[in-house]
Design a protein around this motif. Structure first.
Motif, PDB file in Angstrom:
ATOM      1  N   VAL A  40       0.853  -1.177   0.000  1.00  0.00           N
ATOM      2  CA  VAL A  40       0.000   0.000   0.000  1.00  0.00           C
ATOM      3  C   VAL A  40       0.901   1.243   0.000  1.00  0.00           C
ATOM      4  O   VAL A  40       1.978   1.238   0.594  1.00  0.00           O
ATOM      5  CB  VAL A  40      -0.946   0.018   1.226  1.00  0.00           C
ATOM      6  CG1 VAL A  40      -0.163  -0.008   2.530  1.00  0.00           C
ATOM      7  CG2 VAL A  40      -1.898   1.199   1.176  1.00  0.00           C
ATOM      8  N   THR A  41       0.463   2.289  -0.678  1.00  0.00           N
ATOM      9  CA  THR A  41       1.228   3.530  -0.720  1.00  0.00           C
ATOM     10  C   THR A  41       0.529   4.586   0.127  1.00  0.00           C
ATOM     11  O   THR A  41      -0.654   4.897  -0.100  1.00  0.00           O
ATOM     12  CB  THR A  41       1.378   4.037  -2.161  1.00  0.00           C
ATOM     13  OG1 THR A  41       2.032   3.032  -2.951  1.00  0.00           O
ATOM     14  CG2 THR A  41       2.212   5.318  -2.204  1.00  0.00           C
ATOM     15  N   ASP A  77       0.992   8.456   1.535  1.00  0.00           N
ATOM     16  CA  ASP A  77       1.715   9.739   1.423  1.00  0.00           C
ATOM     17  C   ASP A  77       2.980   9.589   0.582  1.00  0.00           C
ATOM     18  O   ASP A  77       4.057  10.106   0.926  1.00  0.00           O
ATOM     19  CB  ASP A  77       2.054  10.299   2.809  1.00  0.00           C
ATOM     20  CG  ASP A  77       0.814  10.644   3.614  1.00  0.00           C
ATOM     21  OD1 ASP A  77      -0.263  10.772   3.003  1.00  0.00           O
ATOM     22  OD2 ASP A  77       0.931  10.744   4.850  1.00  0.00           O
ATOM     23  N   GLY A  78       2.873   8.840  -0.503  1.00  0.00           N
ATOM     24  CA  GLY A  78       3.982   8.673  -1.428  1.00  0.00           C
ATOM     25  C   GLY A  78       5.005   7.635  -1.003  1.00  0.00           C
ATOM     26  O   GLY A  78       5.967   7.385  -1.740  1.00  0.00           O
ATOM     27  N   GLN A  79       4.818   7.009   0.145  1.00  0.00           N
ATOM     28  CA  GLN A  79       5.763   5.975   0.597  1.00  0.00           C
ATOM     29  C   GLN A  79       5.072   4.617   0.606  1.00  0.00           C
ATOM     30  O   GLN A  79       3.954   4.477   1.107  1.00  0.00           O
ATOM     31  CB  GLN A  79       6.293   6.290   2.000  1.00  0.00           C
ATOM     32  CG  GLN A  79       7.325   5.256   2.478  1.00  0.00           C
ATOM     33  CD  GLN A  79       8.017   5.728   3.760  1.00  0.00           C
ATOM     34  OE1 GLN A  79       8.223   6.933   3.954  1.00  0.00           O
ATOM     35  NE2 GLN A  79       8.397   4.790   4.602  1.00  0.00           N
ATOM     36  N   GLN A  80       5.750   3.624   0.043  1.00  0.00           N
ATOM     37  CA  GLN A  80       5.161   2.285  -0.001  1.00  0.00           C
ATOM     38  C   GLN A  80       5.371   1.559   1.331  1.00  0.00           C
ATOM     39  O   GLN A  80       6.497   1.458   1.834  1.00  0.00           O
ATOM     40  CB  GLN A  80       5.759   1.449  -1.139  1.00  0.00           C
ATOM     41  CG  GLN A  80       5.060   0.087  -1.287  1.00  0.00           C
ATOM     42  CD  GLN A  80       5.449  -0.638  -2.569  1.00  0.00           C
ATOM     43  OE1 GLN A  80       5.683   0.038  -3.602  1.00  0.00           O
ATOM     44  NE2 GLN A  80       5.488  -1.935  -2.525  1.00  0.00           N
ATOM     45  N   LEU A  81       4.277   1.024   1.856  1.00  0.00           N
ATOM     46  CA  LEU A  81       4.301   0.237   3.091  1.00  0.00           C
ATOM     47  C   LEU A  81       3.773  -1.158   2.784  1.00  0.00           C
ATOM     48  O   LEU A  81       3.173  -1.402   1.728  1.00  0.00           O
ATOM     49  CB  LEU A  81       3.423   0.907   4.162  1.00  0.00           C
ATOM     50  CG  LEU A  81       3.729   2.371   4.495  1.00  0.00           C
ATOM     51  CD1 LEU A  81       2.751   2.873   5.558  1.00  0.00           C
ATOM     52  CD2 LEU A  81       5.171   2.535   4.962  1.00  0.00           C
ATOM     53  N   THR A  82       3.972  -2.050   3.707  1.00  0.00           N
ATOM     54  CA  THR A  82       3.442  -3.411   3.549  1.00  0.00           C
ATOM     55  C   THR A  82       2.580  -3.743   4.761  1.00  0.00           C
ATOM     56  O   THR A  82       3.079  -3.845   5.901  1.00  0.00           O
ATOM     57  CB  THR A  82       4.562  -4.452   3.432  1.00  0.00           C
ATOM     58  OG1 THR A  82       5.390  -4.131   2.301  1.00  0.00           O
ATOM     59  CG2 THR A  82       3.992  -5.853   3.240  1.00  0.00           C
ATOM     60  N   ALA A  83       1.289  -3.896   4.530  1.00  0.00           N
ATOM     61  CA  ALA A  83       0.370  -4.296   5.609  1.00  0.00           C
ATOM     62  C   ALA A  83       0.505  -5.796   5.856  1.00  0.00           C
ATOM     63  O   ALA A  83       0.789  -6.566   4.940  1.00  0.00           O
ATOM     64  CB  ALA A  83      -1.068  -3.924   5.229  1.00  0.00           C
ATOM     65  N   GLN A  84       0.284  -6.183   7.087  1.00  0.00           N
ATOM     66  CA  GLN A  84       0.391  -7.590   7.484  1.00  0.00           C
ATOM     67  C   GLN A  84      -0.940  -8.101   8.033  1.00  0.00           C
ATOM     68  O   GLN A  84      -1.702  -7.334   8.646  1.00  0.00           O
ATOM     69  CB  GLN A  84       1.470  -7.762   8.565  1.00  0.00           C
ATOM     70  CG  GLN A  84       2.862  -7.301   8.167  1.00  0.00           C
ATOM     71  CD  GLN A  84       3.454  -8.163   7.075  1.00  0.00           C
ATOM     72  OE1 GLN A  84       3.123  -9.349   6.942  1.00  0.00           O
ATOM     73  NE2 GLN A  84       4.369  -7.587   6.266  1.00  0.00           N
ATOM     74  N   PRO A  85      -1.248  -9.385   7.802  1.00  0.00           N
ATOM     75  CA  PRO A  85      -2.448  -9.961   8.429  1.00  0.00           C
ATOM     76  C   PRO A  85      -2.344  -9.849   9.948  1.00  0.00           C
ATOM     77  O   PRO A  85      -1.257 -10.023  10.526  1.00  0.00           O
ATOM     78  CB  PRO A  85      -2.432 -11.420   7.968  1.00  0.00           C
ATOM     79  CG  PRO A  85      -1.583 -11.429   6.734  1.00  0.00           C
ATOM     80  CD  PRO A  85      -0.536 -10.371   6.946  1.00  0.00           C
ATOM     81  N   VAL A  86      -3.442  -9.552  10.592  1.00  0.00           N
ATOM     82  CA  VAL A  86      -3.454  -9.348  12.048  1.00  0.00           C
ATOM     83  C   VAL A  86      -3.933 -10.615  12.742  1.00  0.00           C
ATOM     84  O   VAL A  86      -4.952 -11.207  12.358  1.00  0.00           O
ATOM     85  CB  VAL A  86      -4.370  -8.164  12.429  1.00  0.00           C
ATOM     86  CG1 VAL A  86      -4.435  -8.006  13.950  1.00  0.00           C
ATOM     87  CG2 VAL A  86      -3.871  -6.882  11.768  1.00  0.00           C
ATOM     88  N   THR A  87      -3.186 -11.029  13.781  1.00  0.00           N
ATOM     89  CA  THR A  87      -3.581 -12.154  14.642  1.00  0.00           C
ATOM     90  C   THR A  87      -3.401 -11.721  16.090  1.00  0.00           C
ATOM     91  O   THR A  87      -2.620 -10.791  16.375  1.00  0.00           O
ATOM     92  CB  THR A  87      -2.739 -13.401  14.376  1.00  0.00           C
ATOM     93  OG1 THR A  87      -1.360 -13.089  14.574  1.00  0.00           O
ATOM     94  CG2 THR A  87      -2.947 -13.917  12.960  1.00  0.00           C
ATOM     95  N   PRO A  88      -4.092 -12.345  17.020  1.00  0.00           N
ATOM     96  CA  PRO A  88      -3.950 -11.944  18.443  1.00  0.00           C
ATOM     97  C   PRO A  88      -2.512 -12.085  18.923  1.00  0.00           C
ATOM     98  O   PRO A  88      -1.786 -12.974  18.519  1.00  0.00           O
ATOM     99  CB  PRO A  88      -4.876 -12.929  19.167  1.00  0.00           C
ATOM    100  CG  PRO A  88      -5.870 -13.346  18.141  1.00  0.00           C
ATOM    101  CD  PRO A  88      -5.111 -13.378  16.856  1.00  0.00           C
TER     102      PRO A  88
END
Length: 224
Positions: free
Chosen positions: A210-211, A213-224
């Motif tokens: 996901v981008t 504010d112009g910076q690419q990030l990587t979201a991760q699946p969420v687990t407890p």
């Protein structure tokens, strides 16, 4: 007339001797018999043998089989009024959930899941999720946020659908983004920049890219 002579005297002595001999023999027999009885040990009374009570075997009750814990799974769905999305991730009896309307309203909730599938999750902002897993296929419940209840149904979700999150520092601002990807591909998310909420850009559900504010990030699946 002729008087009895020595023969008579001898006869009388013989009779007397026989009498004394008979008397002594009788007395000796009685004495021996009495002596034998006195010397014979008296029979001691028999004491009945003590019998130890037979121990009663203790019966250990069979443990009542407890219901197995709920299976690990992810769930995602919409509120009944279609105002927001709800996603829940269950792992090892714990759950994390995300409630999000895609604009400004969101809550991260956590808590335990009971063996019967019921759960009560809470968030730092005071939001509460009450729900129950039904037959391992869906969660039905209510999220109460800012005093308003939102009934919801969240079906079982398989990656790439489910709950995602990304945190980072972008241009000096603390970024915290949350996304709910529904099984039909629909996405709902919010990104907060130093605590200020706004709608989130779409993520690539296959990679989490996901981008922001112009910076690419990587979201991760969420687990407890």
């Amino acid at each position: 007339m002729k008087r009895p002579g020595p023969l008579l005297t001898l006869l009388a002595g013989l009779v007397l001797g026989l009498f004394m001999l008979t008397l002594n023999a009788t007395s000796g027999t009685k004495t021996a018999s009495s002596s034998y009885r006195e010397e014979s040990p008296s029979a001691s009374p028999k004491t009945p043998a003590k019998t130890s009570p037979t121990p009663t075997p203790s019966v250990t009750p069979s443990p009542t089989p407890s219901k197995p814990p709920v299976a690990n799974a992810n769930y995602a769905g919409r509120t009944d009024d279609d105002a927001a999305s709800v996603a829940v991730s269950v792992r090892d009896g714990k759950a994390v959930a995300y409630f999000c309307d895609g604009r400004y309203k969101e809550a991260w909730l956590r808590g335990r899941v009971n063996n019967n599938g019921s759960m009560k999750l809470t968030a730092p902002n005071g939001a509460v999720l009450d729900g129950r897993i039904e037959q391992g296929k869906k969660i039905r419940g209510t999220v109460k946020d800012e005093g308003r209840p939102y009934a919801f149904t969240a079906g079982k979700a398989v990656k790439p659908s489910g709950l995602w999150r990304a945190t980072a520092k972008v241009r000096g601002a603390k970024i915290d983004g949350g996304w709910i990807v529904l099984p039909n591909g629909r996405q709902t998310g919010i990104v907060t920049r130093d605590g200020k909420a706004a709608s989130a850009p779409r993520i690539d559900p296959e990679t989490g890219a996901v981008t922001v504010d112009g910076q690419q990030l990587t979201a991760q699946p969420v687990t407890p």
